[in-house]
Enzyme design. Structure first.
Site, PDB file in Angstrom:
ATOM      1  N   LYS A  75      15.093 -34.911 -29.310  1.00 41.11           N
ATOM      2  CA  LYS A  75      16.425 -34.505 -29.766  1.00 41.11           C
ATOM      3  C   LYS A  75      16.636 -33.005 -29.520  1.00 41.11           C
ATOM      4  O   LYS A  75      15.708 -32.220 -29.695  1.00 41.11           O
ATOM      5  CB  LYS A  75      16.498 -34.810 -31.269  1.00 41.11           C
ATOM      6  CG  LYS A  75      17.870 -34.708 -31.859  1.00 41.11           C
ATOM      7  CD  LYS A  75      17.831 -35.044 -33.339  1.00 41.11           C
ATOM      8  CE  LYS A  75      18.968 -34.320 -34.016  1.00 41.11           C
ATOM      9  NZ  LYS A  75      19.031 -34.501 -35.443  1.00 41.11           N
TER      10      LYS A  75
ATOM     11  N   LYS B 136      17.868 -26.453 -32.290  1.00 41.74           N
ATOM     12  CA  LYS B 136      18.008 -25.003 -32.130  1.00 41.74           C
ATOM     13  C   LYS B 136      16.696 -24.278 -32.377  1.00 41.74           C
ATOM     14  O   LYS B 136      16.552 -23.114 -32.064  1.00 41.74           O
ATOM     15  CB  LYS B 136      19.127 -24.460 -33.012  1.00 41.74           C
ATOM     16  CG  LYS B 136      18.984 -24.754 -34.483  1.00 41.74           C
ATOM     17  CD  LYS B 136      20.298 -24.504 -35.229  1.00 41.74           C
ATOM     18  CE  LYS B 136      20.287 -25.320 -36.514  1.00 41.74           C
ATOM     19  NZ  LYS B 136      21.598 -25.568 -37.059  1.00 41.74           N
TER      20      LYS B 136
ATOM     21  N   LYS C  36       8.463 -32.501 -42.756  1.00 39.56           N
ATOM     22  CA  LYS C  36       8.609 -31.094 -43.127  1.00 39.56           C
ATOM     23  C   LYS C  36       7.353 -30.561 -43.781  1.00 39.56           C
ATOM     24  O   LYS C  36       7.011 -29.396 -43.596  1.00 39.56           O
ATOM     25  CB  LYS C  36       9.814 -30.917 -44.066  1.00 39.56           C
ATOM     26  CG  LYS C  36      11.142 -30.937 -43.331  1.00 39.56           C
ATOM     27  CD  LYS C  36      12.262 -30.373 -44.186  1.00 39.56           C
ATOM     28  CE  LYS C  36      13.552 -30.298 -43.403  1.00 39.56           C
ATOM     29  NZ  LYS C  36      14.706 -29.963 -44.243  1.00 39.56           N
TER      30      LYS C  36
END
Ligand code: TRP
Length: 331
Positions: A196, A199, A114
């Site tokens: 994976k 969205k 992140k």
């Protein structure tokens, strides 16, 4: 007092879930309600570690709640609540921060990812995020934490913090375990089946949202990337077909072998159409339910208030015990 095992899990309110979130997490949440004492949380406090527009966040919390209910979370069986409504999460997080080491937090792969993707905002909460997650879990004395594989390292850390704390103060916390269903599917991107499903994928054809309409679902499955062998079976170098087989299997409950037999002598066209159709039919009742729920804010409010009341009852007892153990004077 019931002797059911206790469960806690959370989901971040970041827009509409994909079928990856559904088959990887929410479906498990729903099935666990029958056997366990479940607490499910919309993790709004976690989501502000990346920049959020306040109006969109509000909308996303309500839509995540409506979606969870539409998928089958039952307020008479489980507590579903909004994390920021229970101030004990922040309070226990602070206490546990004193029992979490800089070094161990630095090793969290999600923090590394992140901060790599978010260079302009590597804030302190992004770093201490797993401590808040530990507080979430330990407040509810959770035995089991249903999560996807990407969260396993965080749960491992929660266990270590709990063991460390208990080592000093005695048996305060239940030591949690990650819970992953055997055969729990990890749904991959339709446009790049080595990744994976997400969205936030820039390619809209890579993912299917739970609320998508039939035409769009069928179109996306049809367009999905596969190999050129043309034979339906689960095998090496067949990521795309493997992924569709897993999706199909999650819905109709057949094994990979049964699915291979079902499509013997048929091509990818037939198989893709079938997968698209069963998926669309499967999701339709969820979409209908969601549309009713999201239009009824009063009812959603009733749900999160009920869940919140029960959750606070459990959380406040744990926090009181912790404050007492560490030597804070009673109010
Ligand atoms: N970190 C989790 C995720 O991003 C969400 C979450 C927050 C969670 N608190 C939790 C999951 C506690 C399990 C238990 O998916």
């Amino acid at each position: 007092m019931d002797d059911k095992k206790r469960v806690l899990s959370g989901i971040q309110p970041t827009g509409i879930f994909t079928i990856g979130n559904y088959f990887g997490a929410i479906k498990n949440w729903v099935s666990m309600q029958e056997k366990y004492s479940c607490n499910y949380m919309i993790a709004d406090m976690h989501s502000i570690t990346v920049k959020q527009d306040p109006n969109i966040l509000k909308k996303n919390v309500l839509s995540s709640l409506a979606l969870s209910l539409a998928c089958g979370i039952d307020i008479n069986k489980s507590n579903i609540f909004i994390q920021s409504h229970i101030s004990e999460h922040a309070e226990l997080c602070w206490v546990l921060s004193s029992f979490s080491q800089f070094g161990e937090l630095s090793r969290m792969t999600q923090f590394k990812d992140k901060s790599e993707n978010n260079k302009e905002n590597i804030n302190a909460a992004l770093f201490t995020y797993p401590v808040l997650q530990t507080a979430d879990i330990l407040l509810y004395n959770a035995d089991l934490v249903p999560v996807g594989a990407d969260q396993k390292q965080h749960i491992e850390l929660s266990r270590n913090i709990a063991i460390r704390f208990n080592g000093i103060y005695g048996d305060v916390f239940t030591i949690p375990e990650p819970f992953m269903n055997i055969g729990q599917a990890k749904i991959m991107s339709l446009s790049d089946p080595s990744k994976k499903m997400s969205k936030s994928d820039k390619n809209q054809n890579g993912f299917i949202g739970i609320l998508e309409e039939k035409d769009s679902i069928i179109k996306k499955v049809k367009k999905s990337v596969t190999d050129s062998e043309g034979i339906v079976y689960f095998g090496a170098e067949k990521d795309g077909i493997n992924n569709l087989i897993d999706i199909y299997s999650c819905i109709i409950g057949k094994t990979r072998e049964d699915i291979k037999q079902e499509f013997e002598g048929k091509g990818y066209g037939d198989f893709k159409l079938k997968v698209g159709e069963v998926l669309a039919d499967y999701l339709e009742p969820i979409r209908i339910k969601y549309n009713i729920l999201i239009a009824d804010i009063g009812y959603l409010e009733e749900c999160y208030k009920k869940g919140g009341l029960n959750a606070r009852d459990i959380a406040s007892k744990t926090l009181k015990k912790v404050y007492d153990k560490i030597g804070f004077i009673d109010k």
